[in-house]
Design a protein around this motif. Structure first.
Motif, PDB file in Angstrom:
ATOM      1  N   GLY A  35       0.816  -1.201   0.000  1.00  0.00           N
ATOM      2  CA  GLY A  35       0.000   0.000   0.000  1.00  0.00           C
ATOM      3  C   GLY A  35       0.850   1.251   0.000  1.00  0.00           C
ATOM      4  N   ARG A  36       0.165   2.363  -0.089  1.00  0.00           N
ATOM      5  CA  ARG A  36       0.836   3.656  -0.088  1.00  0.00           C
ATOM      6  C   ARG A  36       0.550   4.366   1.232  1.00  0.00           C
ATOM      7  NH1 ARG A  36      -1.537   6.195  -5.460  1.00  0.00           N
ATOM      8  NH2 ARG A  36      -3.360   5.033  -4.753  1.00  0.00           N
ATOM      9  N   ALA A  37       1.496   5.158   1.664  1.00  0.00           N
ATOM     10  CA  ALA A  37       1.388   5.852   2.948  1.00  0.00           C
ATOM     11  C   ALA A  37       1.006   7.308   2.721  1.00  0.00           C
ATOM     12  CB  ALA A  37       2.701   5.758   3.715  1.00  0.00           C
ATOM     13  N   LEU A  38       0.226   7.828   3.662  1.00  0.00           N
ATOM     14  CA  LEU A  38      -0.174   9.239   3.634  1.00  0.00           C
ATOM     15  C   LEU A  38       0.629   9.994   4.684  1.00  0.00           C
ATOM     16  CD1 LEU A  38      -2.362  11.317   2.519  1.00  0.00           C
ATOM     17  CD2 LEU A  38      -3.579  10.836   4.655  1.00  0.00           C
ATOM     18  N   THR A  39       1.227  11.099   4.285  1.00  0.00           N
ATOM     19  CA  THR A  39       1.971  11.934   5.234  1.00  0.00           C
ATOM     20  C   THR A  39       1.460  13.361   5.169  1.00  0.00           C
ATOM     21  OG1 THR A  39       3.680  12.486   3.617  1.00  0.00           O
ATOM     22  CG2 THR A  39       4.052  10.522   4.971  1.00  0.00           C
ATOM     23  N   LEU A  55       0.837  14.426   1.307  1.00  0.00           N
ATOM     24  CA  LEU A  55       1.442  13.647   0.223  1.00  0.00           C
ATOM     25  C   LEU A  55       1.094  12.174   0.354  1.00  0.00           C
ATOM     26  CD1 LEU A  55       5.030  15.225   0.434  1.00  0.00           C
ATOM     27  CD2 LEU A  55       3.164  15.939  -1.084  1.00  0.00           C
ATOM     28  N   VAL A  56       1.051  11.510  -0.782  1.00  0.00           N
ATOM     29  CA  VAL A  56       0.898  10.055  -0.836  1.00  0.00           C
ATOM     30  C   VAL A  56       2.190   9.495  -1.410  1.00  0.00           C
ATOM     31  CG1 VAL A  56      -0.333   8.111  -1.858  1.00  0.00           C
ATOM     32  CG2 VAL A  56      -1.594  10.120  -1.083  1.00  0.00           C
ATOM     33  N   ASP A  57       2.947   8.738  -0.600  1.00  0.00           N
ATOM     34  CA  ASP A  57       4.248   8.212  -1.015  1.00  0.00           C
ATOM     35  C   ASP A  57       5.172   9.338  -1.485  1.00  0.00           C
ATOM     36  OD1 ASP A  57       3.902   5.636  -0.315  1.00  0.00           O
ATOM     37  OD2 ASP A  57       3.653   4.832  -2.341  1.00  0.00           O
ATOM     38  N   GLY A  58       5.091  10.484  -0.824  1.00  0.00           N
ATOM     39  CA  GLY A  58       5.968  11.584  -1.154  1.00  0.00           C
ATOM     40  C   GLY A  58       5.558  12.394  -2.361  1.00  0.00           C
ATOM     41  N   GLU A  67      10.809  10.038  10.445  1.00  0.00           N
ATOM     42  CA  GLU A  67      10.030   8.941   9.858  1.00  0.00           C
ATOM     43  C   GLU A  67       9.276   9.417   8.631  1.00  0.00           C
ATOM     44  OE1 GLU A  67       8.510   5.094   9.433  1.00  0.00           O
ATOM     45  OE2 GLU A  67      10.169   5.875  10.621  1.00  0.00           O
ATOM     46  N   ILE A  68       8.755  10.637   8.672  1.00  0.00           N
ATOM     47  CA  ILE A  68       8.052  11.184   7.509  1.00  0.00           C
ATOM     48  C   ILE A  68       9.010  11.303   6.328  1.00  0.00           C
ATOM     49  CG2 ILE A  68       6.931  13.259   6.586  1.00  0.00           C
ATOM     50  CD1 ILE A  68       5.705  13.700   9.359  1.00  0.00           C
ATOM     51  N   ASP A  69      10.246  11.750   6.588  1.00  0.00           N
ATOM     52  CA  ASP A  69      11.234  11.859   5.514  1.00  0.00           C
ATOM     53  C   ASP A  69      11.554  10.486   4.938  1.00  0.00           C
ATOM     54  OD1 ASP A  69      11.343  14.597   5.846  1.00  0.00           O
ATOM     55  OD2 ASP A  69      13.061  14.532   7.225  1.00  0.00           O
ATOM     56  N   ASN A  70      11.646   9.482   5.798  1.00  0.00           N
ATOM     57  CA  ASN A  70      11.933   8.125   5.317  1.00  0.00           C
ATOM     58  C   ASN A  70      10.791   7.592   4.459  1.00  0.00           C
ATOM     59  OD1 ASN A  70      14.381   8.101   6.680  1.00  0.00           O
ATOM     60  ND2 ASN A  70      13.501   7.172   8.538  1.00  0.00           N
ATOM     61  N   ILE A  71       9.539   7.854   4.909  1.00  0.00           N
ATOM     62  CA  ILE A  71       8.367   7.386   4.147  1.00  0.00           C
ATOM     63  C   ILE A  71       8.363   8.033   2.763  1.00  0.00           C
ATOM     64  CG2 ILE A  71       5.848   7.488   4.011  1.00  0.00           C
ATOM     65  CD1 ILE A  71       5.807   7.266   7.080  1.00  0.00           C
ATOM     66  N   LYS A  72       8.647   9.316   2.710  1.00  0.00           N
ATOM     67  CA  LYS A  72       8.649  10.010   1.421  1.00  0.00           C
ATOM     68  C   LYS A  72       9.749   9.463   0.524  1.00  0.00           C
ATOM     69  CE  LYS A  72       8.848  14.266   2.946  1.00  0.00           C
ATOM     70  NZ  LYS A  72       8.865  15.738   2.921  1.00  0.00           N
ATOM     71  N   ALA A  73      10.927   9.240   1.093  1.00  0.00           N
ATOM     72  CA  ALA A  73      12.039   8.730   0.288  1.00  0.00           C
ATOM     73  C   ALA A  73      11.726   7.343  -0.249  1.00  0.00           C
ATOM     74  CB  ALA A  73      13.312   8.707   1.134  1.00  0.00           C
ATOM     75  N   THR A  74      11.155   6.499   0.598  1.00  0.00           N
ATOM     76  CA  THR A  74      10.796   5.144   0.156  1.00  0.00           C
ATOM     77  C   THR A  74       9.747   5.193  -0.938  1.00  0.00           C
ATOM     78  OG1 THR A  74      11.249   4.316   2.385  1.00  0.00           O
ATOM     79  CG2 THR A  74       9.946   2.906   0.932  1.00  0.00           C
ATOM     80  N   GLY A  75       8.754   6.054  -0.764  1.00  0.00           N
ATOM     81  CA  GLY A  75       7.693   6.166  -1.765  1.00  0.00           C
ATOM     82  C   GLY A  75       8.197   6.688  -3.093  1.00  0.00           C
ATOM     83  N   LEU A  76       9.080   7.686  -3.040  1.00  0.00           N
ATOM     84  CA  LEU A  76       9.608   8.255  -4.281  1.00  0.00           C
ATOM     85  C   LEU A  76      10.520   7.277  -5.010  1.00  0.00           C
ATOM     86  CD1 LEU A  76      10.355  11.887  -3.033  1.00  0.00           C
ATOM     87  CD2 LEU A  76       8.580  11.194  -4.657  1.00  0.00           C
ATOM     88  N   ARG A 116       9.869   4.210  -5.413  1.00  0.00           N
ATOM     89  CA  ARG A 116       9.015   3.322  -6.196  1.00  0.00           C
ATOM     90  C   ARG A 116       8.622   4.002  -7.502  1.00  0.00           C
ATOM     91  NH1 ARG A 116       4.931   2.328  -1.243  1.00  0.00           N
ATOM     92  NH2 ARG A 116       6.230   0.994   0.075  1.00  0.00           N
ATOM     93  N   PRO A 117       8.311   3.213  -8.521  1.00  0.00           N
ATOM     94  CA  PRO A 117       7.854   3.834  -9.781  1.00  0.00           C
ATOM     95  C   PRO A 117       6.524   4.549  -9.577  1.00  0.00           C
ATOM     96  CG  PRO A 117       7.704   1.429  -9.890  1.00  0.00           C
ATOM     97  CD  PRO A 117       8.418   1.754  -8.614  1.00  0.00           C
ATOM     98  N   GLU A 118       6.390   5.690 -10.204  1.00  0.00           N
ATOM     99  CA  GLU A 118       5.171   6.480 -10.069  1.00  0.00           C
ATOM    100  C   GLU A 118       4.019   5.781 -10.771  1.00  0.00           C
ATOM    101  OE1 GLU A 118       3.590  11.056 -10.792  1.00  0.00           O
ATOM    102  OE2 GLU A 118       5.600  10.455 -11.417  1.00  0.00           O
ATOM    103  N   PRO A 119       2.847   5.685 -10.101  1.00  0.00           N
ATOM    104  CA  PRO A 119       1.689   5.038 -10.748  1.00  0.00           C
ATOM    105  C   PRO A 119       1.332   5.753 -12.046  1.00  0.00           C
ATOM    106  CG  PRO A 119       1.282   5.410  -8.416  1.00  0.00           C
ATOM    107  CD  PRO A 119       2.552   6.140  -8.741  1.00  0.00           C
ATOM    108  N   SER A 120       0.910   4.971 -13.012  1.00  0.00           N
ATOM    109  CA  SER A 120       0.533   5.529 -14.304  1.00  0.00           C
ATOM    110  C   SER A 120      -0.680   6.432 -14.154  1.00  0.00           C
ATOM    111  CB  SER A 120       0.219   4.410 -15.300  1.00  0.00           C
ATOM    112  OG  SER A 120      -0.337   4.938 -16.475  1.00  0.00           O
ATOM    113  N   LYS A 121      -0.562   7.668 -14.625  1.00  0.00           N
ATOM    114  CA  LYS A 121      -1.681   8.590 -14.533  1.00  0.00           C
ATOM    115  C   LYS A 121      -2.810   8.189 -15.451  1.00  0.00           C
ATOM    116  CE  LYS A 121       1.004  12.581 -13.025  1.00  0.00           C
ATOM    117  NZ  LYS A 121       1.364  13.986 -13.282  1.00  0.00           N
ATOM    118  N   ALA A 122      -2.469   7.443 -16.495  1.00  0.00           N
ATOM    119  CA  ALA A 122      -3.520   7.001 -17.425  1.00  0.00           C
ATOM    120  C   ALA A 122      -4.457   6.016 -16.768  1.00  0.00           C
ATOM    121  CB  ALA A 122      -2.887   6.376 -18.669  1.00  0.00           C
ATOM    122  N   SER A 123      -3.941   5.290 -15.749  1.00  0.00           N
ATOM    123  CA  SER A 123      -4.779   4.278 -15.100  1.00  0.00           C
ATOM    124  C   SER A 123      -5.664   4.867 -14.011  1.00  0.00           C
ATOM    125  CB  SER A 123      -3.889   3.193 -14.477  1.00  0.00           C
ATOM    126  OG  SER A 123      -3.081   3.767 -13.458  1.00  0.00           O
TER     127      SER A 123
END
Length: 1458
Positions: free
Chosen positions: A827-831, A896-899, A1117-1126, A1128-1135
């Motif tokens: 899942g994705r994290a909200l910060t 932010l969601v996953d940064g 921890e918020i900085d770590n969550i954002k770094a981890t999320g960024l 990851r590949p960004e979800p396709s906006k087309a989807s």
């Protein structure tokens, strides 16, 4: 304790068992009251939270001395002990019976057979054959005694009968079929108590009902003004004003809401105080009654744990010192609260299974064989013993050898030592009350002393009727004055109407051409002001819950509100109508003299007051707006048609002309006509002279009226071109100016008094308060729902059998450690960082107020995070901001969601169970949850899977027995579960928000819900929810806690830990050590100063947090969550997409739901059918079987003219429904369930079938009785008329929806209706004939008017080719010059103008008929038969235009300020 002292001070003073505060107390209180109410100032906030010692007094000692002073002054105690013996309550319906909702079919059938059925029931009742109704017992024989100074806690699962018990004790017995047994109050029976002392026994309902546009101070000041004791009940030297002011301030301080003093109370639509603060306003309002027996129904719902405890402590102190008798039912009561009570009553499905000391209750149930679980609060344990799904038996015991059914548990209690002692106490206290009358006599004397001078001793009210009216008038005036938008709108529309009407009839000449139009402007002005009062009906229904509550508190007589409404409205309506009349009167050129104007204004305004009283009366006696509208429609068309203007009295049908004499509008119109025409003389000229010259065509006739010409104006004399106005109205309308003062004024005054008295009687003897919400309404099962419900019941029974094998303790112990067998989904994290929120506010700095300040936090997948804080700390605000639900104010900071910034599908990927339970009321529980699942789960998920998931939700939330119940009939607890179910049915991919999901639930339901949320979290769901009053078990089910204090400041964000270890250690390290036997959730709130107690420690806890290592770790921890999320590949906006389903899928489902809703709203649809049928029928009866005379031609036009009344009637019904449905849409659109375009189109599609049916009924009742179709168009022409009628109804529907979409409320929407109706009907070319219209209006407004097209199409179709033959009294008679025949003298005139001469060869008394064929009537009006199809489709284009505007307004205008 200082908290206790503050409470004592507040209530003791108010109850007049204490003297006024000493000077020191007064000075300190005044100093406190002078503080700014804004909580944006940090210093003020610290002052409030510190509860500084300079503001506290030793009030327990003070109260004791005050009581002594009161007794020396002769002010007596009002001690009322309560004894109830064998009290049994029966409700309508058998044990297995259900109430089914009616449909349009059943309502139509009942309309026709209802009168016969009612007659049958009446006759059978007279002769003794009527069977008693089937009833079921909802409260079995209950007995007990509660003495003065004692408190009783009533416990039970939902449906146990707790509310029924409280209502019965409080003497609120309406809605129940029968109440057996005996209840005594200090020896006074229930009947006498209700008649003379009903204000001394009060009930505080679970819902908070207040006037949202009043401030907290105004709300309390009104309650105090009606309950302040008279001079004999106050200490000498204390004025009423000082008393009320002091008590109000102490109430506000005691309940910790002083900062809300000047804030609006608000509701779900008006921004005001928070939900918890509103609950405390309700508490303060009931405390203001100074009642001696108080029943509180779950009054801590919505309060945080600390505030709830403070509230019950307050009741404990007031009960102890003042001798009150207090009954309370609570859900999720903590151990600290439980220990404050003297008695506990446990109910199970209406059976009394225990009543006795709280300290002995647990041991009693353990003795029966029920297992007690460690760390389980006693209230949870007691209610759990009555819940077959939750209770556990002691080792070696089972339901076979333990009293487990409600009946067996009741019998076990009766035969136990506790039951025998209870019976003995009842008998003993009854004997005591019979022989010792001191308390009763003191109570009667104290109540009498409380009354103001002049109030009857037998009256249950403290204030006399005039005093009640004065207090209510001030309140109602404040309510109107503070609703500025309504004032501005109503005055703006009135002025616009005045200018339009005055401009349309601008400067009428004193000639024959101005005679009829003078009557028209008088009638139009009168009708506009009278029908403006139509908007009074909805207002009478909106305030019913408040009226019911406050009259049951004995604040005032119900009838006092009628007088108060009249007086409070007078300043506004008098000024508005005066301005309207000035503009219309002088612009239109009516007789310019002071006497004439003020006489006109007097009768116009008096007519308004009569119709205002008339509509208010209907609003009071009718159960719903639809039934009131039906009654109004029965009268309004007749009032208009039989006023004497449209149909002269001589032309009225003999069996209907009596309506003219009972029509108040007719007397006002007569007076206005007499007032105008008795002062004027008219000059006969122009078209009124027969025969005459026609410019450029005929020049043979004299320019001035000669002996061979005649004036066609009523009252004209041969050879004279001057006509007296008196002669004109006498000959044309049968009016006599002598009736102006001797008949018309007294009759109108009599009408006004009659309807005022009718309002008094309706309020006193026939109050209408709406549905009894204790009754559930169901829909009949289909084959599918039968199968599903059978499966649900089977699973429920199976689950019940397995329940005994489950161990709740082990379930709890493993709750946090248990892992789902399936791996967590990724899942994705909200910060959120540095989150701030400012809103516009007059109380704040620079016009803004800060509600959230620099909040940091996060929610990870697979975690359950709690959001806690004091009431008003900003919990819901924070949740709204994170869920992107705010649309006013300024939000700053990063969410932010996953940064990354929030994606387009964020709203769809989240679910938000809001605090307010807003749903489509006519849907069933299953339908509501399916609707959410169908539209919110991805489209690739099959319908079968979605249905199966909904069934799981129904089972989880224990809604099996209510799956076919309609939402509007659910109680608060069931609605809350449904709200959660609707959101869970969406299967949110990203985050689940819940705002106080356990508020209103009992402990077991709350536990089940949190346990389910824990399971969801274990499976990877991210969850953030606010929570109030959690038990220790519930609290440690959460992973993290975000705690806020007032001002939206963070106090703590981090892990809770097992047994709240991490949280305890943090607070202990900073000086707040939580005792081991105290619920940490309660203690932490008290420690930060959330209640009335001072905070622990010298330092503000927000500063402690900002300086803590935990705060720094959160940032990291918020900085770590954002770094981890960024990473990851960004979800396709087309989807990503805004909505889960396609436009047409949304439209299909929304339209289907609308269709079902309308079918299950029989009152609404049947009213529409009734309105259309009634108007058509009354018009047809007035113009039955018309012939082909000139008068019949005019009546045909009048009959057609009534078609343009239909939109006005439809609009008044459409607008409330559209705005109500928009409430549901606003909630659903926030989650991107469906688009606003779908909402608007779906609303129209649902109305179309019924509009077609209404059109058919109107057409049938109009065309055939009147005799349409005699012209050249024939029968085909009548079919064309049907098409126009259908187009008009569709136009009216979309016009109403358009106005509703553009308006913020029903009260505003209905203000536009008179304006729209008047403008469209005035400039359609018939009211003011096309040739008489000013060029300005004719050039654009006439052409843009849809009614122009309606009347042109219908009039031309009906009159085309219709041969006209005058009756003898319709011929215009004139003599030709000597030696000429009638033809020789007038044939040239006839050839140009039209018409015919009956005796063309006669040499005297020529008979001229104005028309020979119908075309001659409408051709001068700019109407052509050949344009009728063009006009029809222009009308259809207006329908399309309305729909487009409605769609656009639904998209951009939500009026949901959050």
């Amino acid at each position: 304790m200082n908290t206790d002292e503050a409470v004592i001070r507040a209530e003791a003073e108010f109850d007049q068992l204490s003297s006024h505060l000493n000077s020191k107390a007064e000075e300190s209180t005044q100093e406190f009251s002078k503080r700014p109410s804004s909580t944006t100032l940090a210093q003020d906030r610290r002052d409030l939270e510190k509860a500084d010692s300079s503001d506290r007094f030793d009030l327990r000692d003070y109260l004791t001395s005050s009581n002594d002073k009161n007794q020396r002054a002769g002010i007596k105690h009002k001690n009322v002990g309560v004894v109830w013996e064998n009290v049994e309550v029966e409700a309508l319906g058998g044990d297995d019976s259900k109430f089914y909702i009616g449909t349009l079919a059943t309502s139509t059938l009942y309309f026709f057979i209802g009168p016969f059925f009612t007659l049958y029931m009446f006759i059978t009742g007279l002769i003794g054959l009527k069977k008693p109704p089937k009833t079921k017992t909802i409260l079995n024989k209950s007995s007990g005694v509660l003495k003065p100074g004692e408190m009783c806690l009533v416990l039970g699962c939902p449906g146990a009968g707790c509310t029924t018990f409280l209502r019965t004790i409080a003497n609120r017995r309406e809605g129940y079929e029968k109440v057996n047994g005996n209840v005594l109050y200090a020896g006074i029976n229930a009947e006498e108590m209700q008649k003379y002392y009903k204000g001394e026994v009060v009930y505080n309902q679970e819902d908070d009902t207040h006037i949202p546009t009043l401030t907290v101070s105004q709300t309390l000041r009104f309650a105090l003004a009606t309950k302040t004791p008279g001079p004999n009940g106050r200490l000498p030297g204390i004025s009423r004003e000082d008393f009320d002011r002091e008590i109000q301030d102490t109430f506000l301080r005691m309940l910790n809401i002083s900062h809300t003093k000047n804030t609006l109370v608000g509701d779900e639509f008006v921004r005001g105080v928070s939900g918890g603060e509103r609950k405390r306003v309700s508490i303060a309002e009931m405390m203001a009654t100074r009642a001696r027996v108080q029943c509180w129904d779950n009054s801590t719902r919505g309060l945080d744990a600390s505030t709830a405890l403070d509230f019950v402590r307050s009741l404990r102190i007031m009960t102890d010192v003042l001798g009150q008798t207090t009954f309370i039912t609570l859900y999720q009561a903590s151990e600290s609260i439980y220990e404050l009570f003297d008695k506990v009553l446990v109910l199970d499905k209406g059976h009394q299974v225990f009543y006795g000391p709280p300290s002995e209750a647990r041991a009693y149930f353990e003795g029966l064989g029920y297992k007690s679980l460690p760390r389980q609060t006693t209230p949870d344990y007691l209610t759990g013993c009555t819940d077959i799904n939750e209770r556990q038996y002691a080792p070696g015991r089972s339901q076979n050898n333990v009293a487990s059914t409600p009946g067996s548990m009741e019998e076990a209690f009766r035969t136990s030592e506790h039951g025998k002692r209870n019976s003995s106490d009842v008998d003993e206290y009854k004997r005591y009350m019979q022989h010792e009358k001191n308390d009763q006599e003191a109570f009667r004397a104290a109540v009498a002393a409380d009354k103001k001078r002049g109030v009857s001793r037998s009256s249950p009210y403290t204030l006399g009727f005039s005093g009640q009216v004065w207090a209510l008038t001030k309140r109602q005036f404040q309510t109107r004055l503070q609703d500025r938008f309504q004032i501005y709108t109503s005055f703006t529309i009135a002025l616009a109407l005045a200018f339009v009407l005055g401009g349309a009839f601008y400067n009428q000449p004193y000639t024959s051409s101005g005679a009829f139009t003078r009557g028209s402007v008088i009638f139009a002005a009168l009708l506009t002001t009278c029908l403006d009062a139509f908007g009074e009906m909805p207002g009478q229904m909106v305030g019913r819950p408040i009226l019911q509550k406050q009259t049951e508190y004995s604040l005032y007589r119900p009838s006092a509100i009628a007088v108060a409404n009249l007086f409070a409205d007078l300043p506004f309506s008098a000024v508005r109508i005066l301005l309207f009349n000035i503009i219309v009167y002088f612009l239109s050129g009516l007789h310019r003299s002071a006497g004439a104007f003020f006489t006109f204004h007097l009768f116009n305004y008096l007519a308004y007051l009569v119709l205002q009283s008339f509509f208010r009366f209907f609003g009071l006696i009718c159960f719903s707006f639809d039934s009131a509208l039906r009654l109004a429609v029965f009268f309004i068309p007749n009032f208009v048609a039989y006023s004497g203007y449209m149909i002269p009295v001589a032309s009225m049908k003999r069996w209907l002309y009596w309506i003219y004499y009972v029509d108040p509008i007719s007397y006002a119109w007569q007076a206005s006509m007499e007032n105008e025409f008795m002062r004027v003389t008219l000059l006969c000229d122009g078209n009124s002279i027969i025969p005459r010259n026609i410019m450029g065509l005929i020049t043979k006739y004299p320019d001035q009226l000669s002996v061979n010409q005649v004036c066609t104006l009523f009252g004209s004399q041969g050879g004279s071109n001057l006509i007296s106005g008196v002669d004109y109205i006498r000959a044309g309308y049968g009016l006599d100016p002598n009736d102006l003062w001797r008949r018309n004024l007294p009759v109108l005054v009599a009408f006004f008094l009659f309807f005022q008295i009718a309002q008094f009687l309706a309020l006193e003897f026939y109050p209408q308060y709406g549905y009894n919400t204790s009754i559930n309404f169901y829909v009949h099962e289909t084959e599918e729902t039968k199968r599903l419900n059978a499966a649900q019941q089977a699973k429920k029974a199976q689950r019940s059998q397995l329940r005994e094998k489950e161990k709740r303790l082990s379930d709890t112990a493993s709750l946090r450690s248990r892992k789902s067998p399936t791996p967590k989904k990724e899942g994705r994290a909200l910060t959120w960082e540095k989150l701030n929120y400012h809103v516009p506010s007059a109380d704040g700095d620079n016009g803004t107020k800060r509600l959230l300040h620099d909040i940091y936090g996060f929610v990870k997948p697979g975690t359950l995070t709690a959001l806690m804080g004091a009431s008003g700390a900003g919990k819901t605000t924070c949740l709204d901001v994170l869920a992107q639900r705010k649309n006013i104010g300024v939000v700053t900071g990063d969410i932010l969601v996953d940064g990354r910034p929030l994606p387009a599908d964020f709203a769809r990927g989240t679910a938000y169970a809001e605090q307010m339970d807003v749903h489509e009321g006519t849907a069933t529980v299953r339908e509501a949850m399916r609707f959410s699942a169908y539209l919110r789960q991805p489209s690739h998920v099959s319908t079968e899977e979605k249905d199966a998931y909904v069934e799981e939700m129904i089972e989880l939330l224990e809604l099996q027995d209510l799956s076919e119940a309609l939402v509007f009939s659910l109680n608060i607890e069931a609605r809350k579960r449904l709200t959660i179910g609707v959101e869970l049915a969406s299967k949110p991919e990203l985050l689940l928000f819940l705002d106080e999901p356990t508020s209103g639930l009992d402990a077991q339901s709350a536990w089940n819900l949190i346990r389910f949320l824990r399971k969801l979290a274990d499976q990877g769901q991210a969850i953030l929810c606010t929570i109030h009053q959690p038990s220790s078990l519930l609290f440690e089910s959460f992973d993290r806690l975000l705690m806020l204090e007032r001002g939206g400041e963070t106090v703590y964000f981090g892990e809770i830990g097992e047994d709240s270890r991490v949280l305890r250690e943090y607070f202990a390290r900073n000086g707040a050590v939580c005792p081991s036997n105290v619920n940490p959730a309660e203690y932490m709130l008290e420690a930060i100063g959330a209640g009335v107690t001072p905070r622990v420690g010298p330092k503000d806890w927000k500063d402690v947090w900002l300086e803590s290592p935990e705060y720094r770790r959160v940032r990291e921890e918020i900085d770590n969550i954002k770094a981890t999320g960024l990473a990851r590949p960004e979800p396709s906006k087309a989807s990503t997409s805004t909505y889960a389903t396609s436009f047409f899928t949304q439209l299909r489902l929304v339209s289907a739901r609308n269709a079902v809703a309308l079918w299950r709203s029989p009152e609404y649809i049947f009213t529409r059918l009734f309105v259309c049928s009634c108007i058509s029928l009354f018009v047809s009866l007035s113009f039955l079987q018309l012939g082909n005379s000139v008068r019949d031609l005019q009546f045909r036009v009048f009959a057609i003219f009534w078609v343009i009344v239909l939109p006005a009637m439809v609009m008044s019904q459409i607008e409330p429904l559209f705005i109500y449905n928009r409430r549901t849409f606003i909630r659903e659109s926030s989650s991107r369930i469906y688009s606003p375009y779908v909402f608007a189109i779906g609303q129209v599609l649902g109305e179309i079938p019924y509009s077609i049916l209404c059109g058919l009924l109107y057409w049938v009742l109009m065309v055939f009785p009147i005799g349409f179709g005699d012209g050249a168009a024939g029968t085909n022409g009548t079919g064309f008329q049907l098409l126009i009628i259908l187009f008009m109804l569709l136009f009216g529907v979309t016009l109403g929806q358009m106005v509703g979409a553009l308006s913020p409320s029903v009260q505003i929407a209905v203000l536009f209706n008179p304006f729209i109706g008047l403008v469209l009907s005035t400039f359609c070319g018939v009211t003011i004939p096309y040739p008489s219209l000013m060029g300005f209006w004719r050039s654009w407004l006439y052409e843009l008017n849809p009614y122009t097209r309606t009347l042109a199409a219908m009039v031309s179709t009906e009159l085309h080719g219709l041969v006209i033959r005058c009756r003898n009294d319709e011929f215009v008679l004139f003599d030709p010059p000597a030696g000429q025949t009638c033809g020789e003298w007038a044939s040239e005139f006839v050839g140009v103008v039209g018409g015919y001469i009956e005796n063309i060869n006669a040499t005297a008394a020529c008979q001229y008929c104005q028309f020979s064929v119908g075309d001659e009537f409408y051709t001068p009006l700019n109407i052509e038969f050949g344009n009728r199809w063009r006009d029809a489709f222009i009308l259809f284009a207006f329908f399309v235009f309305n729909l487009i505007v409605t769609i656009i307004a639904s998209r951009f205008l939500r009026y949901a300020w959050r």
